[in-house]
Design an enzyme around this catalytic site. Structure first.
Site, short mmCIF file in Angstrom:
data_model
loop_
_atom_site.label_atom_id
_atom_site.label_comp_id
_atom_site.label_asym_id
_atom_site.label_seq_id
_atom_site.Cartn_x
_atom_site.Cartn_y
_atom_site.Cartn_z
N GLU A 23 19.89 -0.85 13.15
CA GLU A 23 18.98 0.30 13.06
C GLU A 23 18.03 0.10 11.89
OE1 GLU A 23 21.39 3.84 12.66
OE2 GLU A 23 22.72 3.16 14.27
N LYS A 70 16.36 1.09 8.51
CA LYS A 70 16.82 1.91 7.39
C LYS A 70 15.63 2.72 6.89
CE LYS A 70 19.55 1.70 3.17
NZ LYS A 70 18.68 2.49 2.31
N ASP A 102 13.30 5.08 4.87
CA ASP A 102 13.22 5.36 3.44
C ASP A 102 12.82 6.81 3.23
OD1 ASP A 102 13.31 4.99 0.77
OD2 ASP A 102 11.44 3.83 0.63
N TYR A 159 21.00 9.73 12.64
CA TYR A 159 21.67 8.45 12.88
C TYR A 159 23.19 8.52 12.91
CZ TYR A 159 21.53 8.60 7.79
OH TYR A 159 21.63 8.99 6.50
N LYS A 178 18.67 -5.27 2.63
CA LYS A 178 17.48 -4.81 1.92
C LYS A 178 16.39 -5.88 1.96
CE LYS A 178 18.76 -0.85 -0.02
NZ LYS A 178 18.70 -0.59 -1.43
N CYS A 192 13.48 -4.55 -38.71
CA CYS A 192 13.77 -3.51 -37.73
C CYS A 192 12.55 -2.59 -37.57
CB CYS A 192 14.97 -2.69 -38.20
SG CYS A 192 15.25 -1.20 -37.22
N CYS A 231 13.77 1.02 -39.26
CA CYS A 231 14.12 1.19 -40.68
C CYS A 231 13.59 0.06 -41.57
CB CYS A 231 15.63 1.32 -40.84
SG CYS A 231 16.50 -0.24 -40.58
N CYS A 282 19.40 -5.21 -35.78
CA CYS A 282 19.23 -4.61 -37.10
C CYS A 282 20.66 -4.38 -37.61
CB CYS A 282 18.50 -3.28 -36.97
SG CYS A 282 18.60 -2.29 -38.48
N CYS A 310 20.69 2.73 -40.38
CA CYS A 310 19.43 2.78 -39.61
C CYS A 310 19.43 4.03 -38.73
CB CYS A 310 19.32 1.53 -38.74
SG CYS A 310 17.99 1.59 -37.54
S1 IVH Z 1 24.19 5.13 8.07
C1 IVH Z 1 28.10 6.11 5.31
N1 IVH Z 1 21.87 4.63 9.15
O1 IVH Z 1 20.57 4.81 3.72
C2 IVH Z 1 26.64 6.13 5.24
N2 IVH Z 1 21.93 5.30 6.87
O2 IVH Z 1 23.01 3.92 1.51
C3 IVH Z 1 26.06 6.11 6.61
N3 IVH Z 1 19.73 5.50 5.82
O3 IVH Z 1 21.90 7.48 2.14
C4 IVH Z 1 24.65 5.87 6.56
N4 IVH Z 1 18.56 4.95 7.58
O4 IVH Z 1 20.39 8.14 3.98
C5 IVH Z 1 22.52 5.00 8.03
N5 IVH Z 1 19.88 4.20 10.24
C6 IVH Z 1 20.53 4.57 9.13
C7 IVH Z 1 19.86 4.89 7.93
C8 IVH Z 1 20.60 5.24 6.81
C9 IVH Z 1 18.50 5.32 6.30
C10 IVH Z 1 20.04 5.88 4.41
C11 IVH Z 1 21.06 6.97 4.31
C12 IVH Z 1 21.97 6.58 3.19
C13 IVH Z 1 21.47 5.26 2.77
C14 IVH Z 1 22.62 4.27 2.75
#
Ligand code: IVH
Length: 656
Positions: free
Chosen positions: A107, A109, A111, A216, A304, A397, A400, A415, A420
């Site tokens: 899925e 992620k 933001d 989700y 990430k 420092c 001081c 220092c 200090c």
């Molecule tokens: S599953 C147990 N699915 O990412 C946590 N999280 O650190 C289950 N997030 O705070 C999260 N898209 O808000 C999941 N498709 C997705 C997501 C998602 C964004 C965020 C979520 C969470 C953070 C995970």
């Protein structure tokens, strides 16, 4: 009339779903607006037919004075991170070790901001922020304004769905353009704008910021009769929730990596920000087998995207002096946008790194910011250097002016002036912190305030503070002063191990101090031991032993300990008896199920320590001790800003 109102409510809810969830409107906007206005008028004439699930709540509700805190039924966890394919493959290995071959749901992620939505009998009743994962804020009135959230669903389900609220890039651009025109501050990125909007106390304002959401997860997938994440998402779709349609179910980690590569570039074209890809074991039974760590599920991981790197000018190098005298350099940069925020400061780590990379003031430098992590300077661009001088590490420092030293086998420059001012203040901030004496209400700001007012010169002065000292200070009211003095008083009963940490002896963290305090039992005994005795303790080596003997044998240390002891600060591990002053005059409320004590025992202990126990929470309550499944009293305490202690904290404050 009632019928027409019902009809309009249903019609508008349907149009709303078509437009905001399905992205497929069946009527023009003008038709929607016309019907909505008709409904607003009819509901105004017949308020008895207005309800929390009427589409008219989308345009705003009652203005809030603040958001109530509420505890989540099950904690909102986070995900562990993967930064490359090696991390993903080791995740896959763990999965296969525990549950054999598995399909993965990939899925996007999103933001944005994690939120939780509660439905009862198919009606949306409460929506909360994630908060610290255990306790969030009730932002129902604002969430109702998000058109993609269904106010009612077809099945009479009672369950909790979770998802990510976000601001589409297009609405973000529009909002900032508008704000610029009105000379209002701009939002850094869509996520901040979404967060700011959901924290608006006036839902009308939240309503005008166009937000959306992707759901989700479901608290209990079985509630939807689903045996896999893929099925759960499909069922959420059927119920009228908005889920992200870019998801893909795959059969191997190689396909996961393909999916990630597919989105690496393409993500820029999406109308919302994503900061990674979430990978979940699809089968729910396999999820159950894998279970959770304290912070996150073992059956999921967040990949990430690599941190963005940008080039900017290094304008200056700022030096700050820490608790132990270490002088830390920070880069002052010409402001530049990186990964969604404007960055004007970045870490340079230490002077050795500056020297190694030959970073100079006025260089063009490459900086990077990974997620929420503090930005750092990577290296200078040598081709663009215009002959500026080599940067010299400070020989005095910056606070001081005492000369600095660089100890052998250390990268830091320090220092070493024990008086200090920077070190004194940082040391006191550390003394009151959570890891050390844990004095509620006494943080960095108040310590600086007290130091600047000349009220504290070393940590022992904290115990000499009086009501008359504190009341005249800015931002100090009766209640705050009372709480502060009570917290200071209570900290006198901390075990020796906390005091040892707080005194800031180099290399002595909570682990070593715990072992030392256990072994010798009292400060007096600790101060008498030779180095060799410390080394006998497992995990304490020469370095720690030398440090503790050097510190504790110094006349200044002895004087400080004496002063603390005169103020009644406990110098033993665990054995300090509370007296009638410990909780003198404080009012307690006990709530929830205590695990280690009975209610009567706890009550007796409070009374022995000079406090009293009442049954209900009010603004006169000083502390609520909350056990498991604490309910409305805990909520009330949180809404009145009354201190809440866990049972363990309570026992610790009593010094038992
Ligand atoms: S599953 C147990 N699915 O990412 C946590 N999280 O650190 C289950 N997030 O705070 C999260 N898209 O808000 C999941 N498709 C997705 C997501 C998602 C964004 C965020 C979520 C969470 C953070 C995970």
């Amino acid at each position: 009339m009632e019928e027409r109102i019902k009809e309009l409510q249903e019609k508008l809810n349907r149009y709303n779903h078509e437009y905001h969830v399905l992205d497929n409107p069946s009527v023009p906007d003008s038709e929607y607006d016309k019907l909505l206005h008709e409904l607003i008028e009819l509901e105004a004439q017949h308020p008895e037919h207005k309800s929390n699930t009427s589409p008219t709540v989308r345009v705003g509700g009652e203005v809030q004075s603040k958001f109530e805190k509420t505890a989540h039924d099950t904690p909102m966890l986070s995900l562990s991170n993967a930064f490359g394919s090696a991390d993903l493959r080791s995740f896959d290995r763990r999965v296969r070790e525990m549950v054999g071959e598995a399909d993965y749901m990939c899925e996007l992620k999103i933001d944005g901001l994690a939120v939780s939505l509660k439905y009862e009998n198919g009606r949306f009743v409460q929506g909360t922020t994630r908060g610290d994962g255990t306790v969030g804020e009730d932002i129902t009135v604002n969430l109702r304004t998000i058109r993609a959230i269904p106010l009612t669903i077809d099945s009479p389900l009672s369950f909790e769905v979770r998802g990510e609220a976000y601001m589409p890039k297009a609405s973000f651009e529009r909002l900032n353009a508008e704000r610029e025109k009105n000379d209002e501050g701009l939002f850094q990125n869509p996520r901040n704008a979404a967060a700011g909007s959901l924290r608006q106390l006036d839902p009308k304002l939240a309503s005008q910021r166009y937000l959306s959401i992707f759901l989700y997860s479901v608290n209990d997938l079985r509630e939807l009769d689903a045996s896999a994440q893929s099925e759960a998402l499909d069922k959420l779709d059927q119920e009228g929730f908005k889920t992200n349609q870019e998801r893909r179910l795959v059969g191997s980690i190689d396909e996961v990596i393909e999916y990630i590569e597919y989105w690496a570039d393409r993500r820029k074209a999406l109308d919302y920000d994503i900061d990674g890809i979430v990978i979940k074991v699809n089968d729910i039974r396999k999820q159950d087998t894998m279970g959770f760590t304290a912070k996150s599920p073992r059956w999921a991981i967040a990949y990430k995207f690599p941190a963005e790197e940008v080039v900017t000018d290094l304008l200056d190098i700022e030096l700050t002096v820490g608790r132990t005298g270490v002088i830390t350099p920070t880069a002052i940069l010409s402001p530049v946008k990186v990964a969604g925020t404007t960055v004007s400061r970045a870490s340079l780590h230490n002077h050795e790194m500056i020297e190694e990379k030959d970073i100079r003031i006025n260089d063009r430098v490459v900086i990077r910011k990974a997620g929420d992590i503090i930005p750092e300077v990577l290296h200078p661009i040598l081709e663009e250097r215009k002959g500026q001088a080599v940067y010299e590490a400070p020989i005095t420092c910056p606070v001081c002016n005492h000369e600095t030293v660089k100890l052998e086998d250390e990268v830091a420059i320090r220092c070493i002036n024990p008086s200090c001012p920077a070190q004194l203040v940082e040391g006191m901030i550390y003394f009151v912190s959570r890891e050390a004496m844990n004095i509620d209400g006494l943080g960095e700001k108040v310590i600086r305030q007290l130091y600047d007012a000349g009220l504290i010169k070393d940590v022992s002065d904290i115990y000499g503070l009086t009501r008359d000292d504190l009341l005249p200070l800015e931002r100090m009211g009766e209640k705050k002063v009372r709480n502060l003095l009570a917290a200071i008083e209570a900290s006198k009963h901390n075990p020796l191990s906390r005091l040892l940490v707080g005194l800031g002896i180099r290399f002595i963290g909570s682990k070593a101090s715990g072992q030392i305090a256990q072994e010798f039992g009292s400060m007096e005994a600790v101060m008498k031991q030779p180095e060799a005795r410390f080394i006998e303790i497992p995990e304490i080596g020469e370095k720690i032993a030398r440090s503790i003997v050097t510190y504790t044998s110094h006349p200044d240390f002895k004087r400080l300990v004496e002063k603390l002891s005169d103020f009644g600060v406990n110098m033993t591990e665990g054995a300090s008896k509370p007296d009638s002053k410990t909780f003198g005059g404080m009012t307690f409320v006990l709530t929830g199920k205590l695990a280690r004590l009975t209610r009567d025992e706890a009550k007796q202990m409070i009374e022995n320590a000079g406090g009293n126990v009442t049954g209900s929470v009010s603004s006169n309550t000083d502390v609520v001790v909350a056990g498991e499944a604490a309910g409305s009293k805990l909520e009330k305490a949180q809404s009145l800003d009354v201190s809440v202690w866990s049972e363990d904290e309570f026992i610790e404050k009593l010094g038992q």
